[in-house]
Design a protein around this motif. Structure first.
Motif, short mmCIF file in Angstrom:
data_model
loop_
_atom_site.label_atom_id
_atom_site.label_comp_id
_atom_site.label_asym_id
_atom_site.label_seq_id
_atom_site.Cartn_x
_atom_site.Cartn_y
_atom_site.Cartn_z
N GLU A 1 0.64 -1.30 -0.31
CA GLU A 1 -0.06 -0.22 -0.20
C GLU A 1 0.67 1.34 0.22
OE1 GLU A 1 -3.75 2.00 0.12
OE2 GLU A 1 -3.01 0.05 -0.34
N THR A 2 0.53 2.88 -0.69
CA THR A 2 1.59 4.08 -0.64
C THR A 2 0.24 4.71 -0.36
OG1 THR A 2 0.75 3.63 -2.83
CG2 THR A 2 2.61 2.38 -2.79
N PRO A 3 0.46 5.56 -0.31
CA PRO A 3 -0.52 7.50 -0.36
C PRO A 3 -1.52 7.17 -1.33
CG PRO A 3 1.98 7.41 0.34
CD PRO A 3 2.15 6.41 -0.28
N ILE A 4 -0.89 6.23 -2.87
CA ILE A 4 -1.73 6.94 -3.93
C ILE A 4 -2.36 5.59 -4.06
CG2 ILE A 4 -0.50 9.02 -4.42
CD1 ILE A 4 1.23 6.54 -6.88
N GLY A 5 -2.05 4.37 -3.38
CA GLY A 5 -3.05 3.80 -3.85
C GLY A 5 -2.22 2.17 -3.78
N SER B 1 0.61 -2.72 -11.60
CA SER B 1 -0.81 -2.65 -11.36
C SER B 1 -0.52 -1.78 -10.60
CB SER B 1 -1.19 -3.84 -11.29
OG SER B 1 -1.26 -3.97 -10.20
N LEU B 2 -1.82 -0.68 -10.64
CA LEU B 2 -1.88 0.16 -9.68
C LEU B 2 -3.37 0.46 -8.99
CD1 LEU B 2 -1.18 2.68 -7.48
CD2 LEU B 2 -1.09 4.29 -9.53
N SER B 3 -3.74 0.04 -7.81
CA SER B 3 -5.22 0.47 -7.56
C SER B 3 -5.52 1.14 -6.43
CB SER B 3 -5.94 -1.41 -6.89
OG SER B 3 -5.08 -1.83 -8.23
N THR B 4 -5.98 1.83 -7.00
CA THR B 4 -7.04 2.80 -6.06
C THR B 4 -8.22 3.70 -6.30
OG1 THR B 4 -6.19 5.68 -5.79
CG2 THR B 4 -6.39 4.98 -7.35
N LEU C 1 -10.26 2.07 -8.25
CA LEU C 1 -9.82 2.20 -10.22
C LEU C 1 -8.67 1.16 -10.26
CD1 LEU C 1 -9.48 5.77 -11.58
CD2 LEU C 1 -10.96 4.73 -12.20
N GLN C 2 -8.68 0.49 -12.06
CA GLN C 2 -6.86 -0.01 -11.60
C GLN C 2 -7.03 -0.05 -13.07
OE1 GLN C 2 -6.85 -4.14 -12.52
NE2 GLN C 2 -6.00 -4.74 -10.64
N LEU C 3 -4.96 0.20 -12.71
CA LEU C 3 -4.60 0.78 -13.93
C LEU C 3 -3.16 -0.92 -14.04
CD1 LEU C 3 -3.98 1.89 -16.58
CD2 LEU C 3 -2.53 3.13 -15.21
N ALA C 4 -3.24 -1.69 -14.84
CA ALA C 4 -2.67 -3.06 -15.25
C ALA C 4 -1.90 -2.60 -17.17
CB ALA C 4 -3.14 -4.15 -14.97
N TYR C 5 -0.40 -3.08 -16.84
CA TYR C 5 -0.36 -3.75 -18.30
C TYR C 5 0.54 -4.92 -17.50
CZ TYR C 5 4.06 -4.64 -20.96
OH TYR C 5 5.06 -5.60 -21.48
N THR C 6 0.47 -6.25 -18.78
CA THR C 6 0.84 -7.45 -18.46
C THR C 6 1.23 -7.61 -20.12
OG1 THR C 6 -0.68 -8.13 -19.08
CG2 THR C 6 -0.93 -8.20 -16.96
N ALA C 7 2.04 -9.14 -19.57
CA ALA C 7 2.65 -9.27 -21.21
C ALA C 7 2.57 -11.23 -21.11
CB ALA C 7 4.83 -8.84 -21.01
#
Length: 765
Positions: free
Chosen positions: A462-466, A503-506, A513-519
């Motif tokens: 967990e971070t201050p932004i999510g 990924s970042l969930s917030t 919201l969730q922004l994610a990148y995968t290969a």
């Protein structure tokens, strides 16, 4: 300032541990746990809970601190000056209680870090019937006529029940919907999953307490143009930490396919075929599973699970194929073909053993698997011709598979988050022999050996932004192919590939919201790689392509959830996508060879939305999505674009009636559009209707259901390939009437926690 600094320094001097649970003492995974220092409420450190609801923070020694625990759908709790070993109980938010626990009106759908979570327990979905029925009614999930589930815009999904992968899809029919707590849909799986897994469905069951014996019996009858049956019994016995379980399943599946096929092939001349195909068949199977689980302590579990698929009766398929053939619009010939195929499935064995537990702060998840299977298929074709000689074609195809795999995952709290590292080793061996005594197509003897070694690491905190997560997976794959005992030149290859994910969930003003990148990658199946040639008719043969490259996919996704609305969008870029293709046979200029090839690049955009309102006893769920690809294939020297968007929509309705009746009315629609180099030229509309009633305190349930009541699951497609235009229209036995009886006595779900190893290779086999 000195006091605050002193408190923060002291906070790092001692570890603070604990657990987060719900009101039913169920662990809450991925809950946010943050430690703050007084008097200015500055953040000291933070973490998330693991699958056991446990957390560990560096900072338990501060004199003036407080702990804040939060999770979507639950009330946030704040605890002053906590001590190690604390258990924090979160209560569901008032809206959640009103929607699920009290009124049982609809499944609450929310975004939980890496997954979209649908609550089943206490909702109308708990009365859907089986796990299969639950998944069919969840947003963004689709299934084919083989029962394989896919996530819209992502692809085929791997399914887990309580962290153990489902290897036999009949397990979904064995699991009662009332025993499911929730379902998690993961659209961007992290590094701990095989690099070929593009989506994951995690099913979590209701925790059963108490010892004793229980069983669950089910009988289902499906009647359409054919008859299908499912008979099963599950037993479970628990005492003093021991859990012994078993399942026996018998299935009978009859099917028919009625197809019209038009094929134009420009080879030595213009060949035109008008074909009709009518195929029927009956498959019968038995699955017997037995296992045991020992809960040594709340921190240590071991178990063993064995599944046997014995030989019951041969699978029998009969196909009638009629062809009217013209050459340059002039009559050439008319063929009638009768094919009978009998397949003997040899007994299949799968053994899984596991250990799951914690040693201090170290979490350990270890699995080892062994699998073996085989089949022998004999085909007899009698082909009559009006203008040429008649033919008799016999063939025999023998396949043997063997797999050994192991998987280890270690997790440890680091810097307020959780760090996981692990590895997986898979060794597969496959033999595939094909014999045609008439030598119309060449016989072959192919052996495939493959070694797959992988290492991965993940970190989340967990971070201050999510909630931030990052992972990296390395895979080394080596493949050896032998033909008649000799290495195949140019076909023995090895790959060394890295697959990152982030990924970042917030939350922003109440919106998750969730922004994610995968290969990811997708290796061709052994059938696609096989050099065996199969006989279709005098102008068409089928084969694989041993030179196929694996597909590599880069995917960026954004998911949002706000109250009753969920939105998803993703853009993916596929490299070396595998598509259907046609070539001229090297041995006969008028014969086409249907095979596969790689497409250099295939970009696509997916958008999807779901709305789940409630109107008294009526619970509708509306979903709609669009896939737009930008594909270009070169056909006969000119580029052809395949970019018509594909639209899907579904409306699921649940209506609670008097006397405990539940009425369901579901509809799903698919438009015309392009999918790789296939053009789906017929829209489909499928409507299902069901009625469920429970008796004797929910021990006995009766379900009546009509599947595809208007027979809308029919359609055609066109394959675009060099020198050929191939069009096919299929009609299936999709309209069926179902009656299901289920009785349960003191039923308790198994505590088995094995997840399995080498699961993706089993799918390829």
């Amino acid at each position: 300032m000195v006091g605050i600094v002193g408190a923060m320094v002291a906070a790092h001097a001692q570890q603070l541990t604990g657990r987060v649970v719900d009101s039913q003492n169920q662990p809450i995974e991925f809950a946010n746990v943050a430690l703050y220092a007084l008097p200015d409420s500055s953040l000291v450190t933070g973490t998330i809970t693991d699958a056991r609801g446990a957390f560990a923070l560096e900072g338990g020694g501060a004199r003036r601190t407080f702990l804040k625990v939060s999770f979507v759908g639950y009330e946030t709790r704040t605890i002053d000056a906590p001590q190690s070993g604390v258990t924090v109980t979160l209560q569901a938010e008032a809206a959640q209680l009103g929607e699920v626990t009290v009124t049982a009106s609809r499944p609450a759908i929310r975004l939980k870090n890496d997954a979209l979570v649908a609550s089943v327990q206490g909702s109308v979905l708990s009365r859907a019937g089986t796990a299969n029925d639950v998944l069919r009614r969840l947003p963004s999930l689709t299934s084919d006529n083989k029962g394989v589930f896919s996530v819209f815009g992502k692809g085929e999904a791997k399914i887990y029940i309580n962290r153990r992968e489902v290897r036999d899809l009949s397990e979904l029919d064995q699991l009662n919907s009332a025993d499911i707590r929730d379902v998690e849909i993961v659209r961007n799986p992290g590094a701990r999953y095989d690099a070929s897994v593009k989506a994951v469905i995690r099913i979590n069951t209701v925790r059963r307490a108490g010892d004793g014996f229980g069983f669950d019996a089910r009988s289902s009858w499906y009647e359409g143009e054919t008859t299908d049956l499912r008979e099963q019994v599950n037993v479970n016995w628990r005492r003093n930490g021991w859990d012994v379980f078993g399942t026996a399943l018998y299935g009978r599946g009859a099917y028919l396919i009625d197809s019209r096929i038009a094929q134009q092939t420009r080879l030595d001349t213009l060949w035109q075929q008008e074909n009709t195909l009518y195929a029927t068949g009956v498959d019968r199977w038995v699955r017997i599973t037995a296992g045991t689980n020992w809960e040594i302590s709340p921190a240590h579990y071991v178990g063993l699970r064995y599944t046997l698929s014995p030989t019951l009766r041969d699978d029998i398929n009969h196909t009638t194929f009629n062809s009217m053939v013209h050459a340059d619009s002039a009559f050439y010939d008319e063929w009638h073909s009768d094919n009978a195929r009998r397949t003997t499935n040899h007994p299949a064995h799968r053994l899984n053993a596991y250990y799951n537990g914690t040693v201090g702060r170290l979490g350990i998840d270890f699995n080892v698997d062994f699998y073996t299977s085989g089949s022998t298929s004999r085909s007899h074709t009698e082909e009559t011709s009006r203008m040429q000689e008649d033919r008799v074609v016999n063939s025999e195809n023998r396949v043997q598979n063997r797999l050994v795999a192991s998987k280890l995952i270690l997790s440890y709290p680091v810097l307020g988050g959780e760090f996981s590292v692990g590895g997986e080793y898979v060794r597969t061996h496959r033999t595939d022999t094909y014999c045609n005594p008439e030598r119309i197509v060449p016989s072959s003897d192919m052996t495939a050996d493959e070694w797959n070694s992988s290492l991965f690491a993940e970190y989340a905190r967990e971070t201050p932004i999510g909630q931030f997560g990052v992972g990296l997976r390395y895979e080394h794959v080596r493949s050896d192919y032998l033909s008649d005992g000799r290495p195949l030149a140019g076909q023995n290859r090895s790959y060394n590939q890295w697959f990152p994910n982030v990924s970042l969930s917030t939350q922003v003003k109440g919106v998750s919201l969730q922004l994610a990148y995968t290969a990811k990658t997708q290796r061709p199946t052994y059938r696609q790689l096989s050099s065996n040639v199969y006989y279709a008719n005098r102008l068409s043969l089928q084969t694989g392509n041993p030179l196929l490259k694996p597909t590599v996919t880069h995917d960026v996704s954004l998911t949002a959830s706000w109250r009753i609305v969920q939105l998803m969008a993703s853009y993916r870029q596929e490299r070396d996508a595998v598509i259907d293709w046609t070539e001229r046979s090297p041995s006969d200029p008028k014969v086409s060879l249907i095979t596969y090839r790689n497409l250099d690049r295939l970009p696509a955009l997916t958008v999807f939305a779901t709305v789940t309102p409630i109107f008294g006893p009526w619970t509708p769920q509306l979903s709609a999505g669009l896939i737009k690809q930008w594909a270009e294939v070169e056909i006969d020297g000119r580029p052809v674009r395949c970019d018509k968007p594909l639209f899907r929509a579904s409306l699921n309705n649940s209506l609670r009636l008097p006397a405990g009746l539940l009425l369901t009315l579901d509809a799903r629609y698919r438009s015309t559009g392009d999918e790789r180099n296939l053009y789906l030229k017929d829209a489909t509309l499928v409507v299902n209707l069901g009625l469920t009633r429970s008796f004797f305190g929910d021990r006995l349930s009766v379900t009546l259901r009509g599947w595809d009541v208007f027979r809308g699951e029919q359609g055609g497609y066109t394959i675009l390939a060099p020198r050929m235009v191939y069009e096919q229209y299929d009609r299936y036995d999709s309209r069926e009437f179902e009656v299901t009886l289920r009785y349960k006595f003191n039923a308790a779900k198994s505590k088995y926690k094995g997840t399995g190893a080498g699961n993706r290779e089993l799918e390829r086999l």
